[in-house]
Design a protein around this motif. Structure first.
Motif, PDB file in Angstrom:
ATOM      1  N   GLN A   1       0.800  -1.270   0.013  1.00 45.13           N
ATOM      2  CA  GLN A   1       0.019  -0.071  -0.051  1.00 45.13           C
ATOM      3  C   GLN A   1       0.820   1.343   0.028  1.00 45.13           C
ATOM      4  O   GLN A   1       0.711   2.234  -0.623  1.00 45.13           O
ATOM      5  N   TYR A   2       2.004   1.055   0.867  1.00 44.28           N
ATOM      6  CA  TYR A   2       2.937   2.396   0.915  1.00 44.28           C
ATOM      7  C   TYR A   2       3.382   2.553  -0.147  1.00 44.28           C
ATOM      8  O   TYR A   2       3.342   3.845  -0.753  1.00 44.28           O
ATOM      9  N   ASN A   3       4.011   1.747  -1.303  1.00 43.99           N
ATOM     10  CA  ASN A   3       4.639   1.805  -2.302  1.00 43.99           C
ATOM     11  C   ASN A   3       3.498   2.319  -3.564  1.00 43.99           C
ATOM     12  O   ASN A   3       3.944   3.090  -4.329  1.00 43.99           O
ATOM     13  N   THR A   4       2.310   1.874  -3.439  1.00 44.27           N
ATOM     14  CA  THR A   4       1.495   2.066  -4.653  1.00 44.27           C
ATOM     15  C   THR A   4       0.958   3.408  -4.182  1.00 44.27           C
ATOM     16  O   THR A   4       0.277   4.225  -5.346  1.00 44.27           O
ATOM     17  N   THR A   5       0.587   3.719  -2.995  1.00 40.71           N
ATOM     18  CA  THR A   5       0.006   5.229  -2.789  1.00 40.71           C
ATOM     19  C   THR A   5       1.015   6.335  -2.524  1.00 40.71           C
ATOM     20  O   THR A   5       0.681   7.338  -2.982  1.00 40.71           O
ATOM     21  N   PHE A   6       2.092   6.049  -1.964  1.00 35.95           N
ATOM     22  CA  PHE A   6       3.021   7.464  -1.848  1.00 35.95           C
ATOM     23  C   PHE A   6       4.075   7.190  -2.899  1.00 35.95           C
ATOM     24  O   PHE A   6       4.302   8.195  -3.684  1.00 35.95           O
ATOM     25  N   LEU A   7       4.734   6.268  -2.944  1.00 38.97           N
ATOM     26  CA  LEU A   7       5.982   6.423  -4.324  1.00 38.97           C
ATOM     27  C   LEU A   7       5.453   6.752  -5.552  1.00 38.97           C
ATOM     28  O   LEU A   7       6.158   7.547  -6.171  1.00 38.97           O
ATOM     29  N   THR A   8       4.477   5.752  -6.029  1.00 37.34           N
ATOM     30  CA  THR A   8       3.737   5.992  -7.190  1.00 37.34           C
ATOM     31  C   THR A   8       3.166   7.548  -7.648  1.00 37.34           C
ATOM     32  O   THR A   8       3.374   8.164  -8.584  1.00 37.34           O
ATOM     33  N   THR A   9       2.819   7.777  -6.446  1.00 41.58           N
ATOM     34  CA  THR A   9       1.985   9.379  -6.519  1.00 41.58           C
ATOM     35  C   THR A   9       2.951  10.153  -6.490  1.00 41.58           C
ATOM     36  O   THR A   9       2.916  11.467  -7.382  1.00 41.58           O
ATOM     37  N   TYR A  10       4.364  10.402  -5.903  1.00 39.61           N
ATOM     38  CA  TYR A  10       5.199  11.045  -6.340  1.00 39.61           C
ATOM     39  C   TYR A  10       5.928  11.152  -7.560  1.00 39.61           C
ATOM     40  O   TYR A  10       6.389  12.193  -8.016  1.00 39.61           O
ATOM     41  N   ILE A  11       5.986  10.067  -8.170  1.00 40.22           N
ATOM     42  CA  ILE A  11       6.537   9.931  -9.435  1.00 40.22           C
ATOM     43  C   ILE A  11       5.585  10.622 -10.318  1.00 40.22           C
ATOM     44  O   ILE A  11       5.976  11.434 -11.203  1.00 40.22           O
ATOM     45  N   GLU A  12       3.975  10.415 -10.261  1.00 37.13           N
ATOM     46  CA  GLU A  12       3.127  11.056 -11.143  1.00 37.13           C
ATOM     47  C   GLU A  12       2.963  12.470 -10.737  1.00 37.13           C
ATOM     48  O   GLU A  12       2.834  13.100 -11.661  1.00 37.13           O
ATOM     49  N   SER A  13       3.320  13.039  -9.708  1.00 35.47           N
ATOM     50  CA  SER A  13       3.486  14.165  -9.473  1.00 35.47           C
ATOM     51  C   SER A  13       4.655  15.169 -10.327  1.00 35.47           C
ATOM     52  O   SER A  13       4.407  16.109 -10.756  1.00 35.47           O
ATOM     53  N   GLY A  14       5.638  14.462 -10.288  1.00 34.91           N
ATOM     54  CA  GLY A  14       6.793  14.917 -11.203  1.00 34.91           C
ATOM     55  C   GLY A  14       6.444  14.814 -12.617  1.00 34.91           C
ATOM     56  O   GLY A  14       6.582  15.863 -13.214  1.00 34.91           O
ATOM     57  N   VAL A  15       5.706  13.682 -12.916  1.00 36.93           N
ATOM     58  CA  VAL A  15       5.439  13.689 -14.395  1.00 36.93           C
ATOM     59  C   VAL A  15       4.262  15.009 -14.776  1.00 36.93           C
ATOM     60  O   VAL A  15       4.376  15.494 -15.659  1.00 36.93           O
ATOM     61  N   ARG A  16       3.450  15.201 -13.671  1.00 36.67           N
ATOM     62  CA  ARG A  16       2.554  16.307 -13.857  1.00 36.67           C
ATOM     63  C   ARG A  16       2.950  17.492 -13.722  1.00 36.67           C
ATOM     64  O   ARG A  16       2.474  18.482 -14.786  1.00 36.67           O
ATOM     65  N   ARG A  17       3.762  17.779 -13.162  1.00 40.46           N
ATOM     66  CA  ARG A  17       4.525  19.177 -13.228  1.00 40.46           C
ATOM     67  C   ARG A  17       5.372  19.332 -14.461  1.00 40.46           C
ATOM     68  O   ARG A  17       5.333  20.420 -14.886  1.00 40.46           O
ATOM     69  N   ILE A  18       6.221  18.343 -14.977  1.00 43.68           N
ATOM     70  CA  ILE A  18       6.842  18.518 -16.097  1.00 43.68           C
ATOM     71  C   ILE A  18       5.953  18.542 -17.342  1.00 43.68           C
ATOM     72  O   ILE A  18       6.011  19.560 -18.363  1.00 43.68           O
ATOM     73  N   ASN A  19       4.677  17.914 -17.446  1.00 45.16           N
ATOM     74  CA  ASN A  19       3.749  18.200 -18.472  1.00 45.16           C
ATOM     75  C   ASN A  19       3.015  19.625 -18.344  1.00 45.16           C
ATOM     76  O   ASN A  19       2.767  19.963 -19.560  1.00 45.16           O
ATOM     77  N   LEU A  20       2.875  19.950 -17.307  1.00 49.65           N
ATOM     78  CA  LEU A  20       2.006  21.205 -17.278  1.00 49.65           C
ATOM     79  C   LEU A  20       3.208  22.471 -17.715  1.00 49.65           C
ATOM     80  O   LEU A  20       3.088  23.327 -18.282  1.00 49.65           O
ATOM     81  N   ALA A  21       4.537  22.128 -17.549  1.00 54.47           N
ATOM     82  CA  ALA A  21       5.487  22.921 -17.686  1.00 54.47           C
ATOM     83  C   ALA A  21       5.815  23.020 -19.315  1.00 54.47           C
ATOM     84  O   ALA A  21       5.876  23.974 -19.800  1.00 54.47           O
ATOM     85  N   GLU A  22       5.725  21.779 -19.886  1.00 56.07           N
ATOM     86  CA  GLU A  22       5.810  21.572 -21.191  1.00 56.07           C
ATOM     87  C   GLU A  22       4.683  22.101 -22.049  1.00 56.07           C
ATOM     88  O   GLU A  22       4.695  22.747 -23.238  1.00 56.07           O
ATOM     89  N   LYS A  23       3.286  22.118 -21.240  1.00 58.34           N
ATOM     90  CA  LYS A  23       1.977  22.611 -21.827  1.00 58.34           C
ATOM     91  C   LYS A  23       2.232  24.102 -21.861  1.00 58.34           C
ATOM     92  O   LYS A  23       2.100  24.758 -22.959  1.00 58.34           O
ATOM     93  N   LEU A  24       2.812  24.721 -20.902  1.00 60.19           N
ATOM     94  CA  LEU A  24       2.976  26.212 -20.753  1.00 60.19           C
ATOM     95  C   LEU A  24       3.806  26.825 -21.924  1.00 60.19           C
ATOM     96  O   LEU A  24       3.658  27.673 -22.394  1.00 60.19           O
ATOM     97  N   ARG A  25       4.959  25.897 -22.135  1.00 59.04           N
ATOM     98  CA  ARG A  25       5.960  26.298 -23.067  1.00 59.04           C
ATOM     99  C   ARG A  25       5.279  26.250 -24.520  1.00 59.04           C
ATOM    100  O   ARG A  25       5.754  26.987 -25.444  1.00 59.04           O
ATOM    101  N   LYS A  26       4.341  25.381 -24.706  1.00 57.07           N
ATOM    102  CA  LYS A  26       3.695  25.345 -26.254  1.00 57.07           C
ATOM    103  C   LYS A  26       2.570  26.272 -26.426  1.00 57.07           C
ATOM    104  O   LYS A  26       2.013  26.279 -27.449  1.00 57.07           O
TER     105      LYS A  26
END
Length: 577
Positions: free
Chosen positions: A77-102
């Motif tokens: 539960q810890y690995n799937t709820t915390f670690l994967t969420t933090y990875i997704e958060s990084g992806v979200r921020r990068i995607n948002l930055a890429e979106k703003l760039r375009k």
């Protein structure tokens, strides 16, 4: 289901899959916590049957199995709820930055920077917290509760009704709070953005506020905004608490109804003592996670505002085009250009002219006439509403903005510098340039005159936005960037408007070298700045009022001549050529 989570919580494909896996892990962890209840139930039955000693090994093994299951499912539960969420958060921020760039710069003209910062930082953080602490736990608890509730009906329907009746009613109470919570949350977010804007503005204008003895008055307004935000946060918490606390209080009646119903059925002989004991044990485990689930549901409701704000950015139309740009020369042709900003006010209505390669084309006219807008449209900071702009015969709308900008060197009036060394600030002009190339560009821009006076020369840190430098020195670094980039098209936007005579002379010398054999668009208010231009285009009220050489326009006695007369500037002394 994957698409549901993607849209509901602004997740990527992988993020949605990880969320579903996290929910499954929460369900497994919840059932692992139910195993000790089953073990206790078995032990109690054996105790009353006086057979605990016979099964002592079974209980020891059972305890070990329970501990192992709880440990394994908790780690999962810890690995799937915390670690994967933090990875997704990084992806979200990068995607948002890429979106703003375009996105076109028109988007940034419509959105406040404090609001965007709030989305990138605050909204993303809220989604990260919800993904790790609330969303999987909510859905996992609901699924676990439904499975346990259904199984209770197979044991004893009457007792099952007595145990589960508060659950749907409690959920319904919290579900009805969604609209109320959204209203409170939107007001809270608006108050937070307003406060962030005020703090940012205070930092940026503190010098002016102090010099005008206006600091206390401004701070008074800022403190008012802090109080408003505090009240909005209290009301937001109170709005959620009214529903959640009511629903949680209702859950307490579930234990009472289980005890009362069980007692009646036990007396009537319709329920065994062990069944009664089993329902009491299950009820103790059933309502506790459900109480936390109601809090999570309220938090998810409040999260919708954050999701909507981020989704609004993702839904914006991007600027696109080919990444191959091979124009036949660098003449810039404006054909019947029309443009208006978001408020519907027309800035350009029918603008047509040609800026030829190897010539300096000056854009002049009253403020609000559209000079800066024309240059920005050429570089595709915005897209024209009608008409066409071509560079060497290629429509700029057909070219990817970043590819197109590789052909432009732009020197703005307001220079943006970074908290780094002089060397690295100049290197912004061309990533990967060698130190020797940077130094050559700096010499061409006459940066040596002031850099040699700095403590560590070109390796001196110049502070936030070049705070350690004067306006003229900052401007010369901007010109050095343009030299380093060496693009075929030069845009000069009031490059010397705010400089004193000495610095303006130095900058003019640098510019006269920079613009040779290039297509040059100059925006200026000072008529002496454009006196040596090859062509002057006078923009007024969104149209080309007149165009020609400075000498021709002076002879016509039109708007250009009037502007020259108002500034009492002679038609000589140009720095171009």
């Amino acid at each position: 289901m994957k698409n549901y989570f993607k849209q509901k919580f602004a997740l990527s494909d992988k993020g949605a899959k990880d969320m579903m896996l996290a929910i499954l892990a929460v369900v497994a962890a919840n059932f692992a916590l139910m195993f000790p209840v089953g073990l206790l139930y078995t032990f109690t039955g054996d105790y009353f049957a006086h057979s605990t000693e016979e099964n002592i090994v079974l209980y020891v093994v059972g305890i070990g199995v329970c501990i192992l299951l709880i440990a394994v499912t908790s780690v999962w539960q810890y690995n799937t709820t915390f670690l994967t969420t933090y990875i997704e958060s990084g992806v979200r921020r990068i995607n948002l930055a890429e979106k703003l760039r375009k996105l076109p710069l028109s988007f940034f003209a419509k959105r406040d920077l404090a609001d965007l910062t709030g989305s990138i930082m605050g909204d993303a953080e809220a989604l990260e917290h919800a993904g790790s602490h609330q969303i999987p736990q909510y859905y996992g608890s609901i699924i676990s509760t439904i499975i346990v509730g259904i199984s209770l009906f197979f044991m004893h329907p009457t007792m099952a009704v007595a145990a589960v009746w508060p659950l749907p009613i409690s959920l319904l109470i919290v579900l009805t709070s969604k609209k109320v919570q959204n209203i409170f949350t939107r007001k809270q977010v608006a108050a937070k953005i307003d406060l962030n804007e005020g703090v940012q503005e205070f930092i940026e204008t503190s010098r002016d506020l102090k010099s005008n003895n206006a600091e206390k008055a401004y701070l008074k307004g800022l403190f008012t905004k802090i109080s408003i935000l505090e009240k909005r946060q209290i009301f937001s918490e109170l709005g959620a608490a009214m529903f959640v606390v009511t629903a949680q209080m209702l859950l307490k009646f579930g234990i009472a109804t289980v005890a009362l119903t069980g007692s009646v059925l036990l007396v009537d002989g319709k329920l065994t003592l062990m069944q009664f004991f089993c329902f009491l044990l299950v009820a103790s485990r059933l309502y506790e996670p459900m109480a936390a689930t109601l809090v999570n549901l309220a938090a998810i409701h409040a999260l919708q505002v954050n999701v909507d704000r981020m989704s609004s950015i993702s839904a914006c139309e991007e600027q696109s085009g080919t990444e191959v740009f091979a124009p036949k020369g660098y003449d810039i042709v404006f054909e019947n250009i029309g443009f208006s900003y978001e408020d519907g006010k027309t800035v350009l209505s029918d603008v047509s002219f040609v800026a030829k390669q190897g010539q300096v084309t000056a854009l002049v006219g009253p403020s609000g006439g559209g000079k800066t807008t024309v240059s920005r449209l050429a570089a595709r900071f915005w897209d024209a509403d009608k008409g066409r702009i071509t560079i060497g015969g290629t429509d700029v709308k057909s070219v990817d903005p970043e590819t197109l900008l590789s052909a432009f060197s732009i020197v703005f009036q307001d220079v943006t510098l970074f908290n780094n060394t002089v060397m690295e600030n100049i290197r912004v002009g061309r990533k990967g340039a060698t130190d020797a190339e940077v130094l050559e560009a700096a010499k061409l821009a006459h940066c040596d005159e002031f850099v040699k006076e700095l403590p560590e020369g070109y390796h001196t840190n110049i502070g936030e936005n070049g705070s350690e430098l004067s306006g003229g020195e900052r401007q010369r670094i901007s010109i050095a960037r343009a030299f380093l980039k060496d693009a075929p098209i030069i845009l000069l936007d009031e490059a010397t408007a705010s400089l004193d005579v000495e610095n303006e002379t130095m900058v003019q010398k640098a510019l006269s070298t920079l613009i040779k054999n290039k297509t040059v668009l100059v925006i200026a208010h000072r008529m002496r700045t454009v006196a040596g231009a090859d062509k002057v285009v006078v923009l007024s009220d969104g149209v080309v009022a007149e165009e020609g050489t400075p000498k021709e326009l002076l002879q016509r006695g039109g708007k250009f001549a009037e502007m020259v007369h108002m500034q009492s500037v002679p038609d000589t002394g140009a720095f171009y050529g």
